[in-house]
Each structure stands twice: as C-alpha cells, then as structure tokens.
Motif scaffolding. Sequence first.
Motif, short mmCIF file in Angstrom:
data_model
loop_
_atom_site.label_atom_id
_atom_site.label_comp_id
_atom_site.label_asym_id
_atom_site.label_seq_id
_atom_site.Cartn_x
_atom_site.Cartn_y
_atom_site.Cartn_z
N LEU A 136 23.39 25.29 -32.90
CA LEU A 136 22.03 25.81 -32.76
C LEU A 136 21.06 24.95 -33.56
CD1 LEU A 136 22.56 29.68 -33.13
CD2 LEU A 136 22.50 28.29 -31.05
N PRO A 137 20.02 24.43 -32.92
CA PRO A 137 19.01 23.67 -33.68
C PRO A 137 18.11 24.63 -34.46
CG PRO A 137 18.40 23.78 -31.37
CD PRO A 137 19.74 24.43 -31.48
N ARG A 138 17.67 24.16 -35.60
CA ARG A 138 16.73 24.97 -36.37
C ARG A 138 15.42 25.08 -35.61
NH1 ARG A 138 16.42 26.93 -41.38
NH2 ARG A 138 18.35 25.88 -42.02
N PRO A 178 11.44 27.02 -30.14
CA PRO A 178 11.97 25.80 -29.53
C PRO A 178 10.90 24.72 -29.50
CG PRO A 178 12.37 27.73 -28.14
CD PRO A 178 11.41 28.14 -29.21
N PRO A 179 11.27 23.45 -29.41
CA PRO A 179 10.25 22.39 -29.36
C PRO A 179 9.38 22.54 -28.12
CG PRO A 179 12.44 21.53 -28.85
CD PRO A 179 12.63 22.91 -29.35
N GLY A 180 8.09 22.23 -28.28
CA GLY A 180 7.17 22.33 -27.16
C GLY A 180 5.74 22.45 -27.63
N ASP A 181 4.83 22.66 -26.69
CA ASP A 181 3.41 22.85 -26.97
C ASP A 181 3.08 24.34 -26.92
OD1 ASP A 181 3.05 20.12 -27.19
OD2 ASP A 181 2.48 19.88 -25.08
N TYR A 182 2.42 24.83 -27.96
CA TYR A 182 2.14 26.26 -28.08
C TYR A 182 0.64 26.52 -28.25
CZ TYR A 182 7.14 26.92 -28.69
OH TYR A 182 8.50 26.94 -28.50
N TYR A 183 0.23 27.66 -27.73
CA TYR A 183 -1.14 28.15 -27.90
C TYR A 183 -1.07 29.40 -28.77
CZ TYR A 183 -2.35 24.92 -24.17
OH TYR A 183 -2.53 23.78 -23.43
N GLN A 203 -6.70 24.89 -27.93
CA GLN A 203 -5.99 23.65 -28.22
C GLN A 203 -4.51 23.95 -28.45
OE1 GLN A 203 -7.79 21.50 -31.46
NE2 GLN A 203 -9.85 21.69 -30.63
N ALA A 204 -3.67 23.14 -27.82
CA ALA A 204 -2.23 23.31 -27.99
C ALA A 204 -1.78 22.71 -29.31
CB ALA A 204 -1.49 22.65 -26.83
N ILE A 205 -0.73 23.28 -29.87
CA ILE A 205 -0.11 22.78 -31.09
C ILE A 205 1.30 22.33 -30.72
CG2 ILE A 205 0.72 23.37 -33.40
CD1 ILE A 205 -1.53 25.45 -33.55
N ALA A 206 1.58 21.04 -30.93
CA ALA A 206 2.90 20.49 -30.61
C ALA A 206 3.87 20.74 -31.75
CB ALA A 206 2.78 18.99 -30.33
N GLY A 243 12.82 21.71 -35.21
CA GLY A 243 12.88 22.03 -36.63
C GLY A 243 11.63 21.69 -37.42
N GLN A 244 10.55 21.33 -36.74
CA GLN A 244 9.32 20.92 -37.43
C GLN A 244 8.51 22.14 -37.88
OE1 GLN A 244 6.53 18.82 -34.96
NE2 GLN A 244 5.17 18.28 -36.65
#
Length: 199
Positions: free
Chosen positions: A75-77, A133-138, A173-176, A180-181
Amino acid sequence: VLALRDNRAIVEARGALTNDRGAYEIKELPAGRYTLGASKGGYVNLSYGQRRPFESPRPLELGEAQVLEKVDFNLPRGGVIAGHVVDEFGEPVTEAMVQVGRLRFTAGRRQLTMVGRTSQTDDLGQFRLYGLPPGDYYVSAGSMPGAGLQVGTGSSGYAMTYYPGTPSVGEAQAIAVGVGQEVAGVVLQMLRTRTAKVT
C-alpha cells in the motif's frame, strides 16, 4: 476485505485484521471468484492486482479446499492536503466542513465528484485531508448545518467556496498531489452570503 462475487453481485464478504507483521488469514471460504482489498489509515486503499487505485482489480479463483498463499499488498502512503480556512477578514473559520473532489466523466460530461475523507476545521481554522491517491484535487469548504449567523431579521452564512476563494467550480484551482506527498499551506477564503430557510 474479501468479497465473493456471483454474476457481479456480492454473495459473501469477509474481513480480517493483520497482525504486527502485516500477516493475515481468511479461513473456511467456499470455492468461488473473489476480489480482495486492503486498507490502512493514512495509506491508499487498493484491491489485489491494482498498481493504482483506479485500475481494475485482479480476481482470485479459489477451488474447493484450495489454499492461496502470498497474496501480498504494497500500500502506498496517501497524499495530504493541509491548510487553513479563513473568512473575508483573514480570521480563522472554525467548524467548517472541508472536502476534496476530482473531475470525472459522467454521461459524457466532466463533473466534480467528491472523493476521500472530509475534515472539520479546528479552533485555528486548520484542516488536514489525508490518505489521498495521487492526482489533481479541488478543495471546497462550507458551513456546518446551523452555523449561519443572524443579521437583523435575516441571516447570513458562508457559501460553499472552492480553493482559492470562489463560489464557481469553473474558477476553482486544482491542487496536484503526488504519491505520499504533503501539500501544506493551502489557504481557502470563504465567501459570506445571504441565506434562506426552507421548511
């Protein structure tokens, strides 16, 4: 969590907790086709066979009295978005409900779908959304139910506001977020508006 499926319907579901070494065992299962998923706080939930959260899982075929071993997960952080919610004067907004969404195609149209956890701001207006999970979030924030402020004979409250401080999804604006970031220091300024009561 292990789910037995028959023609895409879940017939039976079982769960197990891992020990301090991460080992698990699910016993006395009937023969069938299973999907297996794992979850842990602060990490990205995955099903067996997935390398990323949105891939299709790989089903497990279990025969009569068969033993499957070494069905392992890595499982990734999860990523984190953290910051503050403030009002029009830059003061912290307490007990605001903060959530994240992603743009997805639904019926041929891109729509914002809320995903993941929600967070309630503390007395300093701080929030922390984790396990992403990694991705772009609003990121959006709104008042808790009943949190409107009385002003004369009417009332006012905070409209649903999207980062960095707009009521419009189109202007948000999206936040990338990477694997694990932690993206910290996000400041979302909420907008006050007249409110109505429907009974």
